[in-house]
Write an enzyme that holds these catalytic residues in place. Structure first.
Site, PDB file in Angstrom:
ATOM      1  N   ASP A  51      36.309  44.756  44.489  1.00  0.00           N
ATOM      2  CA  ASP A  51      37.470  45.018  45.061  1.00  0.00           C
ATOM      3  C   ASP A  51      38.652  44.843  44.787  1.00  0.00           C
ATOM      4  O   ASP A  51      38.954  44.555  43.244  1.00  0.00           O
ATOM      5  CB  ASP A  51      37.124  43.354  46.101  1.00  0.00           C
ATOM      6  CG  ASP A  51      36.841  42.883  46.893  1.00  0.00           C
ATOM      7  OD1 ASP A  51      35.892  43.287  47.404  1.00  0.00           O
ATOM      8  OD2 ASP A  51      36.664  41.757  46.913  1.00  0.00           O
TER       9      ASP A  51
ATOM     10  N   LYS B 152      39.148  46.406  53.830  1.00  0.00           N
ATOM     11  CA  LYS B 152      39.052  45.500  55.078  1.00  0.00           C
ATOM     12  C   LYS B 152      39.930  45.225  56.420  1.00  0.00           C
ATOM     13  O   LYS B 152      40.658  44.988  56.326  1.00  0.00           O
ATOM     14  CB  LYS B 152      39.160  43.681  54.239  1.00  0.00           C
ATOM     15  CG  LYS B 152      37.714  44.095  53.560  1.00  0.00           C
ATOM     16  CD  LYS B 152      38.030  42.235  52.842  1.00  0.00           C
ATOM     17  CE  LYS B 152      37.311  41.807  51.748  1.00  0.00           C
ATOM     18  NZ  LYS B 152      35.805  42.475  51.809  1.00  0.00           N
TER      19      LYS B 152
ATOM     20  N   ARG C 221      17.488  35.682  49.972  1.00  0.00           N
ATOM     21  CA  ARG C 221      16.132  35.093  49.736  1.00  0.00           C
ATOM     22  C   ARG C 221      16.409  34.816  51.925  1.00  0.00           C
ATOM     23  O   ARG C 221      14.846  35.654  52.258  1.00  0.00           O
ATOM     24  CB  ARG C 221      16.109  33.770  49.288  1.00  0.00           C
ATOM     25  CG  ARG C 221      16.299  33.541  47.835  1.00  0.00           C
ATOM     26  CD  ARG C 221      15.213  32.792  47.273  1.00  0.00           C
ATOM     27  NE  ARG C 221      15.180  32.531  45.931  1.00  0.00           N
ATOM     28  CZ  ARG C 221      13.638  33.450  45.678  1.00  0.00           C
ATOM     29  NH1 ARG C 221      12.876  33.786  46.034  1.00  0.00           N
ATOM     30  NH2 ARG C 221      13.643  33.022  43.550  1.00  0.00           N
TER      31      ARG C 221
ATOM     32  N   GLY D 115      30.434  35.739  45.147  1.00  0.00           N
ATOM     33  CA  GLY D 115      30.036  34.927  44.457  1.00  0.00           C
ATOM     34  C   GLY D 115      29.620  35.164  43.161  1.00  0.00           C
ATOM     35  O   GLY D 115      29.329  34.424  41.998  1.00  0.00           O
TER      36      GLY D 115
ATOM     37  N   SER E  93      36.672  38.485  43.064  1.00  0.00           N
ATOM     38  CA  SER E  93      37.211  37.783  41.991  1.00  0.00           C
ATOM     39  C   SER E  93      36.389  37.599  40.691  1.00  0.00           C
ATOM     40  O   SER E  93      37.147  37.640  39.559  1.00  0.00           O
ATOM     41  CB  SER E  93      36.774  36.396  43.046  1.00  0.00           C
ATOM     42  OG  SER E  93      36.855  36.696  43.966  1.00  0.00           O
TER      43      SER E  93
HETATM   44  O1  LIG Z   1      33.587  40.693  51.747  1.00  0.00           O
HETATM   45  C1  LIG Z   1      33.496  41.242  50.341  1.00  0.00           C
HETATM   46  C2  LIG Z   1      32.589  42.552  50.452  1.00  0.00           C
HETATM   47  O2  LIG Z   1      32.825  43.379  51.284  1.00  0.00           O
HETATM   48  C3  LIG Z   1      33.988  41.469  48.977  1.00  0.00           C
HETATM   49  O3  LIG Z   1      34.225  41.836  48.106  1.00  0.00           O
HETATM   50  C4  LIG Z   1      33.340  40.009  48.487  1.00  0.00           C
HETATM   51  O4  LIG Z   1      32.478  39.542  49.381  1.00  0.00           O
HETATM   52  C5  LIG Z   1      33.545  39.488  47.286  1.00  0.00           C
HETATM   53  O5  LIG Z   1      33.456  38.209  46.756  1.00  0.00           O
HETATM   54  P1  LIG Z   1      33.719  37.380  45.626  1.00  0.00           P
HETATM   55  O6  LIG Z   1      35.194  37.418  45.285  1.00  0.00           O
HETATM   56  O7  LIG Z   1      32.962  36.346  45.371  1.00  0.00           O
HETATM   57  O8  LIG Z   1      33.162  38.750  44.532  1.00  0.00           O
END
Ligand SMILES: O=C(CO)[C@H](O)[C@H](O)COP(=O)(O)O
EC number: 4.3.3.6
Length: 281
Positions: free
Chosen positions: A11, A68, A152, A201, A223
């Site tokens: 991201d 997105k 899982r 996560g 994140s």
């Molecule tokens: O929606 C997403 C994937 O398409 C995000 O990239 C992902 O869920 C990021 O989560 P985090 O900030 O916990 O790494």
């Protein structure tokens, strides 16, 4: 377009972060307004990113750029398609626009990735035309526990249907709320028919390796990189750990003195309605 096995998709919220991601070896970037932990902190409605930022990200890197759209937001998705984005994520990280219907992804020329917590969700998204999946995890928490649970679960459900006969498969389709033909394809291929990355996560190189160990084809990280205290190091280490997830000595080296990971959140501390993974099922 299917992404390579062992890849990392990061991201990013601007061109500068996109360059960090590309230099670290990301296979694609995901342009969005805020990383999920900032979306949680800001509250309010989270929407598609400003198209100008998306264009700046596209000009800054040569790897594919995803963006997105809100779940069921036909117009945001059409705008992203018109912008020439490489992939759209119909994402529960943004505030859903439609609480009942997902996009009919097969009616778009651009491919889509969607999240799933279990095989029923995964099969419905495939039935709507998604060309890539990701297990949802709980985005923006820096806590891997939900990502583990979802990965899982999907894998156990795939294994279960591989051993079913036709009668059992029809009853399973009914119970999962899944299209029968999608389950037939999964049984024949003995796996999900598209690439499945783990998301939500991942905060350390070892977290990324764990996702691969549990059978993911790659990882999404948001994140965990840009809310750590050293995004360049975390980005590189997470890419290396994902590619070499069985090389535990290497992962140990990559993790030495890497800096402080993002501050995590206990899942049980989330208030009702704060779980992004429960949106758009
Ligand atoms: O929606 C997403 C994937 O398409 C995000 O990239 C992902 O869920 C990021 O989560 P985090 O900030 O916990 O790494």
């Amino acid at each position: 377009m299917q992404f390579q096995y062992g890849g990392v998709i990061m991201d990013v919220i601007n061109a500068e972060q996109a360059k960090v991601a590309e230099a670290a070896g990301a296979v694609a970037v995901m342009a969005l307004e805020r990383v999920p932990s900032d979306i949680r902190a800001a509250g309010g409605v989270a929407r598609m990113a400003d198209p100008r930022i998306i264009e700046e990200v596209k000009s800054a890197v040569s790897i594919p750029v995803m963006a997105k759209a809100r779940i069921g937001h036909i117009s945001e998705a059409r705008v992203l398609e018109a912008l020439g984005i490489d992939y759209i994520d119909e994402s529960e990280v943004l505030t859903p626009a439609d609480e009942e219907f997902h996009l009919l992804k097969s009616s778009f020329s651009v491919p889509f990735v969607c999240g799933a917590r279990d095989l029923g969700e995964a099969a419905r998204r495939l039935g709507e035309g998604a060309q890539m999946l990701r297990t949802k995890g709980e985005p923006g928490t820096g806590n891997i526990v939900e990502a583990v649970r979802h990965l899982r679960k999907v894998n156990a459900q795939v294994t279960r249907i591989v051993h079913m006969n036709d009668d059992e498969l029809m009853a399973e389709a009914r119970d999962l709320g899944a299209p029968y033909d999608v389950l037939l394809e999964i049984r024949e291929k003995k796996r999900l028919p598209v690439t499945n990355y783990a998301a939500g996560g991942v905060a350390t190189p070892a977290d990324a390796a764990l996702m691969m160990e549990l059978g993911a084809d790659g990882v999404f990280v948001g994140s965990g990189i840009f809310k750590s205290d050293n995004p360049e190091k975390f980005a590189e280490a997470i890419v290396q750990a994902t590619r070499n997830y069985k090389d535990y000595a290497l992962i140990g080296e990559l993790s030495k003195g890497i800096g402080t990971p993002m501050k995590g959140l206990e899942i049980g501390a989330l208030a009702a309605g704060e779980r992004m993974s429960e949106r758009g099922i």
